[in-house]
Design a protein around this motif. Structure first.
Motif, PDB file in Angstrom:
ATOM      1  N   PRO A   2      -3.320   5.623  -5.242  1.00 53.42           N
ATOM      2  CA  PRO A   2      -3.825   5.651  -3.863  1.00 53.42           C
ATOM      3  C   PRO A   2      -4.932   4.636  -3.610  1.00 53.42           C
ATOM      4  CG  PRO A   2      -4.758   7.472  -5.107  1.00 53.42           C
ATOM      5  CD  PRO A   2      -3.795   6.770  -6.039  1.00 53.42           C
ATOM      6  N   TRP A   3      -4.568   3.373  -3.676  1.00 54.11           N
ATOM      7  CA  TRP A   3      -5.530   2.307  -3.392  1.00 54.11           C
ATOM      8  C   TRP A   3      -5.952   2.368  -1.922  1.00 54.11           C
ATOM      9  CZ3 TRP A   3      -4.030  -3.594  -3.321  1.00 54.11           C
ATOM     10  CH2 TRP A   3      -5.184  -4.361  -3.155  1.00 54.11           C
ATOM     11  N   CYS A  47       8.324   1.881   2.768  1.00 58.39           N
ATOM     12  CA  CYS A  47       8.372   0.968   1.619  1.00 58.39           C
ATOM     13  C   CYS A  47       9.428  -0.115   1.776  1.00 58.39           C
ATOM     14  CB  CYS A  47       8.633   1.758   0.333  1.00 58.39           C
ATOM     15  SG  CYS A  47       7.298   2.874  -0.139  1.00 58.39           S
ATOM     16  N   GLU A  51      -5.878   4.484   1.936  1.00 57.80           N
ATOM     17  CA  GLU A  51      -5.730   5.743   2.660  1.00 57.80           C
ATOM     18  C   GLU A  51      -5.466   5.408   4.123  1.00 57.80           C
ATOM     19  OE1 GLU A  51      -5.700   8.816   1.643  1.00 57.80           O
ATOM     20  OE2 GLU A  51      -6.314   8.560  -0.462  1.00 57.80           O
ATOM     21  N   ARG A  52      -4.441   6.050   4.711  1.00 58.53           N
ATOM     22  CA  ARG A  52      -4.136   5.806   6.116  1.00 58.53           C
ATOM     23  C   ARG A  52      -5.266   6.294   7.001  1.00 58.53           C
ATOM     24  NH1 ARG A  52       0.714   5.095   8.575  1.00 58.53           N
ATOM     25  NH2 ARG A  52      -0.649   4.946  10.392  1.00 58.53           N
ATOM     26  N   ASP A 102       1.729   7.089  -6.809  1.00 61.65           N
ATOM     27  CA  ASP A 102       0.502   7.855  -7.085  1.00 61.65           C
ATOM     28  C   ASP A 102      -0.652   6.943  -7.490  1.00 61.65           C
ATOM     29  OD1 ASP A 102       1.620  10.347  -6.479  1.00 61.65           O
ATOM     30  OD2 ASP A 102       2.479  10.523  -8.481  1.00 61.65           O
ATOM     31  N   ARG A 106       9.083   7.817   3.740  1.00 57.37           N
ATOM     32  CA  ARG A 106       8.400   6.934   2.788  1.00 57.37           C
ATOM     33  C   ARG A 106       9.304   5.771   2.396  1.00 57.37           C
ATOM     34  NH1 ARG A 106       5.289  10.026   4.243  1.00 57.37           N
ATOM     35  NH2 ARG A 106       5.310   8.336   5.761  1.00 57.37           N
ATOM     36  N   LEU A 150       0.826  -1.212   0.000  1.00 59.68           N
ATOM     37  CA  LEU A 150       0.000   0.000   0.000  1.00 59.68           C
ATOM     38  C   LEU A 150       0.859   1.260   0.000  1.00 59.68           C
ATOM     39  CD1 LEU A 150      -2.765  -1.149   2.511  1.00 59.68           C
ATOM     40  CD2 LEU A 150      -2.986  -0.906   0.027  1.00 59.68           C
ATOM     41  N   TRP A 151       1.952   1.246   0.770  1.00 53.74           N
ATOM     42  CA  TRP A 151       2.847   2.401   0.785  1.00 53.74           C
ATOM     43  C   TRP A 151       3.540   2.576  -0.565  1.00 53.74           C
ATOM     44  CZ3 TRP A 151       2.508   6.307   3.695  1.00 53.74           C
ATOM     45  CH2 TRP A 151       2.162   6.215   5.043  1.00 53.74           C
ATOM     46  N   ARG A 152       3.985   1.485  -1.161  1.00 49.15           N
ATOM     47  CA  ARG A 152       4.658   1.594  -2.457  1.00 49.15           C
ATOM     48  C   ARG A 152       3.718   2.124  -3.529  1.00 49.15           C
ATOM     49  NH1 ARG A 152       7.881  -4.239  -1.975  1.00 49.15           N
ATOM     50  NH2 ARG A 152       9.596  -3.449  -0.655  1.00 49.15           N
ATOM     51  N   ARG A 185       1.229   4.130  -3.006  1.00 48.57           N
ATOM     52  CA  ARG A 185       1.044   5.562  -2.763  1.00 48.57           C
ATOM     53  C   ARG A 185       2.214   6.355  -3.310  1.00 48.57           C
ATOM     54  NH1 ARG A 185      -3.127   7.229  -0.139  1.00 48.57           N
ATOM     55  NH2 ARG A 185      -2.175   9.264   0.176  1.00 48.57           N
ATOM     56  N   TRP A 202      -5.907   1.182   7.711  1.00 50.84           N
ATOM     57  CA  TRP A 202      -6.064   1.618   6.329  1.00 50.84           C
ATOM     58  C   TRP A 202      -7.525   1.499   5.913  1.00 50.84           C
ATOM     59  CZ3 TRP A 202      -2.062   3.261   3.052  1.00 50.84           C
ATOM     60  CH2 TRP A 202      -0.762   3.069   3.521  1.00 50.84           C
TER      61      TRP A 202
END
Length: 727
Positions: free
Chosen positions: A406-407, A476, A409-410, A404, A472, A397-399, A401, A423
């Motif tokens: 954005p599957w 990741c 959201e924190r 770009d 980030r 999920l971080w990778r 984001r 999440w």
């Protein structure tokens, strides 16, 4: 002008219309053509072979190979007439081609609209006495099984021809070019096959295809169009995206209702089944919805349709009956039915053999391995980073984001530990464009994210940016990106001349250190970076607070708080001492701005580095000096009011200063003070208000003389105004 040969049948359709879909399916079965032409981008012809591996709703995604972010979708639902043509051709092994203006000529280009917007269905509905074109089309087409599909197609063609004749001078150049490209495709089809051809296109275009001008004339219209190398694939789509008024064929307001019409029309029980489903939706939310209510709702919908002269209940009638009978007149459960049924969130599927970028294929592999299917409905997840599966999900999920995409959201968690993440994940089909655009960075999600992070590290020109990239990179779990960001942080810190710039980056670094060990990154590598920033920022802090304006002072207070939190969280005793010494030097400066000086005094008092006598002396000196007193008090008040309310001497000092302010001086001080007091909790403000209302004033020395009631009331009024209390 030559007429279109009789062996070509034009089926004018309404995009995403189930009635049109039935007409197309029946016409194809009756004609059994040798070639089918469907309105759409010709570059997608190579993707037709994969129709059997698709479960609608799906969409064609075409993008410019030189700029993958320049892309467009052509969506299809199960009830779309174009989809029925695609499926019939696939099942009967009949060639199918898309025909329209090439996507290369339209991607990234500004559409040239018609000079006057024409709504052909709206005009026909108005002529038939309907105020809603959707209702007219539903009555004329959607509720009929298209027993005579050819006759229906001819009727649509005649109606559209009359409209095109009347509004011929309103058609824009882009529409004319599209229709020229369509005629060129028909000419080619006539040369390629000797048998019947079926053409499926928007009803508005039918009149322009009934005759064939010279090929030279059409070629002239198409001359000079841009050329690009286009790539494409099939991607899952959703009913929710179909409801958006964008994309090919525009949007439809009720895809779930249309899907229901398509699925139940043949059985003839459309309305009863709809209300059965509506009852189930309500019961799933523990709302009352009995079978008897469903029966009554069917009766009401039938009665409404009869009163309005409609052949059968449409969406308007079933919605009104749902509101009246199942929802008891309450709009809230009706909105639930609308979201779950009228729109729906059905998500299509794409088979294994469909071509896709290596990055997209890697993402799908990860989704399967981590049991994170792409779903159109939002799902909340709580991840425990001590567990391998959850940690891998978090990395993905971080990778994404970083890329770009954005599957996820924190979300906030109630845990104070470093191992928990919350999440919210929801796959929007339009994210396929972001995946296509990200493919230029690498062939796997991991490699692409690392490439982006390394580039961001190289581009970082501020300490805060470099610290963010470092955070980030740790999230990741990309060691090479961590090293690049660490170098960028050193580079930016060496070039920084502003203490605030160094200090505001500390919270990001401190949080990164907390997660570092969980993420497999050496915390000492990160801690050394934090210590370096803290030491450099501490050295420059006192001087940075001199001769500054109010806005800069406010930024310095934010930097102070950031550094205080970071020093307490991640620094060792030596570096905490360095920070404490910087605060002591700041409060000792006579010409420091009051906001950071007052805040530093408060921080030192709370940490025990200044006792109450020292704080009282500084506070007394500040309020006695007049100039800068408001800023100092405002800085001192920021944060919690608990210690202040408990300390009689400090409370009395501020109380006395406030009571001595003139009305004009208090009005000038109010904005700063209100902001400081605004950070107090409701309970703290109530406590302070109660003390003032009770006349609890104690000075540093024991008070002497009579109590001044008028003066006390004036102060009480000021404080009530300040804390927002009522008399």
């Amino acid at each position: 002008m030559p007429k279109l040969p009789d062996r070509v049948t034009l089926l004018g359709i309404r995009h995403h219309g189930p009635g049109s879909a039935r007409m197309v399916a029946a016409a194809l079965a009756a004609i059994e053509p040798e070639l089918v032409l469907v309105e759409g981008p010709p570059e997608a012809d190579g993707l037709v072979a994969h129709v059997s591996g698709l479960t609608p709703p799906v969409a064609l995604l075409l993008h410019d190979e030189s700029d993958p972010a320049t892309a467009a979708f052509w969506p299809f639902a199960g009830f779309s007439p174009e989809w029925q043509a695609l499926r019939w051709a696939d099942e009967n092994t009949v060639p199918l081609r898309f025909f329209d203006l090439a996507a290369a000529a339209t991607l990234g280009e500004q559409d040239e609209p018609d000079r006057v917007a024409i709504d052909p269905l709206g005009l026909l509905a108005e002529a038939a006495g309907f105020d809603d074109p959707e209702r007219w089309w539903e009555d004329v087409v959607e509720h009929h099984a298209a027993a005579d599909p050819i006759g229906l197609a001819q009727a649509v063609a005649e109606a559209m021809t009359a409209l095109r004749d009347e509004f011929a001078d309103h058609v824009g150049q882009r529409t004319l070019r599209r229709e020229a490209a369509m005629r060129q495709a028909i000419r080619k089809g006539l040369k390629d096959v000797a048998g019947p051809i079926v053409v499926v296109c928007g009803a508005w275009h039918v009149p322009a295809l009934l005759e064939l001008p010279t090929a030279t004339a059409d070629s002239a219209l198409l001359k000079g169009l841009p050329k690009k190398k286009i790539s494409g694939t099939w991607v899952p789509w959703s009913h929710g995206r179909l409801a958006n008024a964008a994309g090919y064929g525009a949007g439809i307001a009720s895809p779930g209702w249309y899907a229901h019409l398509w699925e139940t029309a043949a059985a003839g029980d459309t309305v009863p089944r709809w209300f059965a489903r509506a009852c189930q939706v309500l019961r799933d939310e523990d709302l009352p919805a009995s079978t008897a209510s469903a029966v009554e709702a069917v009766r009401l919908a039938d009665a409404l349709a009869a009163m309005r002269g409609r052949p059968s209940p449409g969406l308007a009638e079933v919605s009104e009956a749902t509101l009246a009978v199942l929802c008891g007149g309450d709009d809230t459960p009706l909105r639930l039915v609308h979201d779950r049924l009228v729109v729906g969130e059905e998500l299509g599927m794409v088979g294994e053999g469909v071509p896709r970028s290596p990055l997209a294929a890697d993402l799908e592999r990860l989704q399967r391995r981590l049991r994170l299917p792409a779903a159109a409905i939002e799902k909340q997840m709580r991840l425990d980073l001590r567990k391998d599966m959850d940690r891998e999900r978090s990395k993905l999920l971080w990778r994404l984001r970083v890329l770009d995409v954005p599957w996820g959201e924190r979300d906030q968690t109630n845990s104070t530990g470093t191992f928990a993440e919350a999440w919210r994940v929801r796959w929007d089909p339009s994210l396929a464009v972001a995946v296509a655009a990200a493919a230029r960075h690498g062939t796997t999600v991991e490699a692409a994210a690392e490439q982006v992070l390394r580039q961001r590290a190289n581009d970082a020109d501020r300490v805060a940016k470099a610290a963010e990239v470092l955070g980030r990179a740790v999230d990741c779990e990309s060691p090479d990106a961590v090293a690049a960001a660490r170098r960028a942080l050193d580079r930016c810190a060496a070039a920084a001349t502003d203490a605030a710039e160094l200090l505001v980056a500390l919270p990001t670094l401190a949080a990164t250190i907390r997660y570092g060990s969980v993420r497999g990154t050496d915390p000492e590598l990160l801690r050394s970076a934090l210590h370096g920033l803290l030491a450099r920022g501490a050295v420059g802090l006192p001087l940075a607070c001199r001769n500054v304006d109010d806005d800069t002072a406010d930024q310095l207070v934010a930097a102070l708080d950031a550094a205080q939190d970071a020093a307490g969280l991640a620094a060792d005793d030596d570096h905490r001492a360095v920070w404490r010494d910087a605060l002591l030097r700041l409060v000792a400066l006579p010409d420091a701005h009051g906001l950071p000086a007052g805040r530093a005094t408060r921080l030192l008092w709370e940490s025990g580095d200044l006792d109450t006598d020292s704080v009282a002396a500084r506070l007394h000196r500040a309020v006695s000096a007049n100039a800068g007193a408001t800023a100092f008090v405002a800085g001192f008040l920021r944060g919690s009011a608990a210690l202040l309310a408990a300390d009689d001497r400090l409370f009395a000092l501020i109380d006395t200063w406030l009571s001595d302010l003139s009305d004009e001086a208090f009005a000038d001080a109010l904005p700063l003070l209100r902001r400081a007091v605004g950070e107090f909790s409701t309970a703290e403000r109530r406590t302070l208000g109660d003390r003032v209302m009770a006349g609890d004033r104690r000075s540093v020395a024991a008070p002497t003389g009579d109590w001044d009631e008028e003066r006390a009331e004036r102060l009480a009024a000021h404080v009530r105004d300040l804390i927002g209390a009522t008399a």
